[in-house]
Design an enzyme around this catalytic site. Structure first.
Site, mmCIF file in Angstrom:
data_model
loop_
_atom_site.group_PDB
_atom_site.id
_atom_site.type_symbol
_atom_site.label_atom_id
_atom_site.label_comp_id
_atom_site.label_asym_id
_atom_site.label_seq_id
_atom_site.Cartn_x
_atom_site.Cartn_y
_atom_site.Cartn_z
ATOM 1 N N GLY A 190 0.764 -1.242 0.000
ATOM 2 C CA GLY A 190 0.000 0.000 0.000
ATOM 3 C C GLY A 190 0.793 1.288 0.000
ATOM 4 O O GLY A 190 0.223 2.343 0.285
ATOM 5 N N GLY A 191 2.087 1.246 -0.341
ATOM 6 C CA GLY A 191 2.851 2.494 -0.386
ATOM 7 C C GLY A 191 2.264 3.486 -1.357
ATOM 8 O O GLY A 191 2.047 4.666 -1.020
ATOM 9 N N CYS A 309 10.316 -0.735 -10.717
ATOM 10 C CA CYS A 309 11.530 -0.291 -10.032
ATOM 11 C C CYS A 309 12.726 -1.027 -10.639
ATOM 12 O O CYS A 309 13.450 -1.751 -9.968
ATOM 13 C CB CYS A 309 11.443 -0.500 -8.527
ATOM 14 S SG CYS A 309 11.009 -2.176 -8.005
#
Length: 374
Positions: A190-191, A309
């Site tokens: 949930g970042g 990322c």
């Protein structure tokens, strides 16, 4: 025994507060403690020789073996160094390697539902040296941290969330608005969900989906800490198109896709030893499947942000090229309305945005916004 020797060698070669004699003595005592007293003399001799000789052992010659030189100097696998040498050259690969072995700052994102950057920065200055970000207005970098984050009143009170600047740029690029219907397709813990929820000001519908239900349980707790109430969680396999049949059309979709993670090695250094070049192909195929599964669920005129990322071409430009070739109703959305001018300047002519640890002081990310024409 091998791990015991590794610990001793690390102290001798890399730590400046532990005298070599103390490292040798501790290792000898540990050998005895684990029932290897007969080998204590061997441990003593090996580590004493290392303490005497390690400073005179040269690195491999950068002229004749540049890949081995950089792999040893920066603790990187040779296959990865070889890739970067082809793309970046020797000097930039060396700079990237150094950036990946340096200790990164802790970066937090201000939760605008509970605070603003000014008061939050003042609160965090009690436990660290703080500096604002030039790329995103809600980010604060922390160095010289004097207390663990789990003890910070501002974090406990939901005034911020730990998140690197590059990850924050993903939410800025998606730029959801209050009242939107938004999908966080691989929400994880949930970042980014928290960022999207605060941007929506708790108005609208934010669906957070992940294949691992336990992650969503932690996400629910995190949203409670942040005071975000517009989130609904669903455990779904996004690679199964049949599982998505009941979903609505979305104004915004975020696909923070599963990837190699090679852009965040400074925070997860063990990853580099668990990846191979074959993994890049495997992740690429999965990313292409996820994009194809999500495409029908974006309304015409909506925005879909693809992010990973990773700095590797197989997981960024290659994936986007394949998707656009098979989906003529999608184009790259070059709008920068959610980005600050310094962040917008990172976008290339095509409309993709990439960050690098050695160039921008952020994690290595790739992101692009796509829009549906019809």
């Amino acid at each position: 025994m091998r791990n015991l020797l590794r610990l001793g060698l690390f102290q001798i070669c890399h730590l400046d507060r532990v005298p070599s004699a103390a490292a040798v003595n501790t290792s000898v005592q540990l050998a005895k403690a684990i029932g290897q007293g007969r080998k204590a003399g061997f441990v003593n001799a090996l580590l004493r020789n290392a303490a005497r000789d390690h400073a005179s052992v040269p690195l491999p010659d950068p002229e004749t073996a540049p890949d081995t030189h950089l792999a040893v100097a920066h603790a990187l696998p040779r296959w990865l160094v070889r890739r970067w040498l082809k793309r970046f050259g020797f000097e930039e690969t060396a700079t990237l390697g150094a950036a990946l072995t340096a200790q990164p700052p802790i970066t937090v994102r201000t939760n605008t539902l509970r605070s603003t950057p000014g008061p939050l920065g003042e609160a965090l200055a009690r436990v660290a040296s703080v500096a604002p970000s030039i790329y995103t207005p809600l980010a604060i970098r922390l160095t010289q941290v004097a207390a663990p984050p789990s003890t910070w009143p501002a974090l406990l009170g939901g005034e911020c969330q730990v998140q690197d600047e590059a990850a924050q740029l993903v939410g800025d690029l998606l730029n959801p608005q209050p009242g939107d219907t938004v999908l966080d397709a691989c929400a994880g813990l949930g970042g980014k969900t928290g960022h999207l929820g605060q941007m929506m000001k708790n108005r609208g519908r934010l669906l957070a989906v992940d294949v691992i239900a336990k992650k969503l349980q932690r996400l629910d707790r995190e949203m409670g800490r942040l005071g975000i109430e517009c989130v609904e969680t669903y455990p779904l396999d996004m690679e199964n198109p049949d599982a998505l049949d009941g979903l609505p059309r979305f104004d915004r979709i975020l696909l923070d896709a599963p990837c190699s993670g090679l852009g965040v090695l400074r925070r997860n250094p063990d990853t580099k030893w668990r990846r191979t070049s074959k993994d890049l192909v495997r992740y690429r195929d999965r990313q292409e499947r996820l994009l194809a599964a999500l495409a029908p669920h974006l309304r015409p005129g909506g925005r879909l942000v693809y992010a990973v990322c990773s700095m590797e071409p197989e997981e960024n430009q290659t994936v986007i090229d394949a998707f656009l070739n098979s989906h003529p109703d999608f184009v790259i959305d070059r709008a920068t309305d959610g980005l600050t001018p310094p962040a917008a300047a990172l976008m290339d002519e095509r409309g993709t945005l990439a960050t690098y640890p050695h160039r921008h002081g952020m994690d290595g990310f790739f992101m692009v916004a796509l829009t549906r024409l019809r």
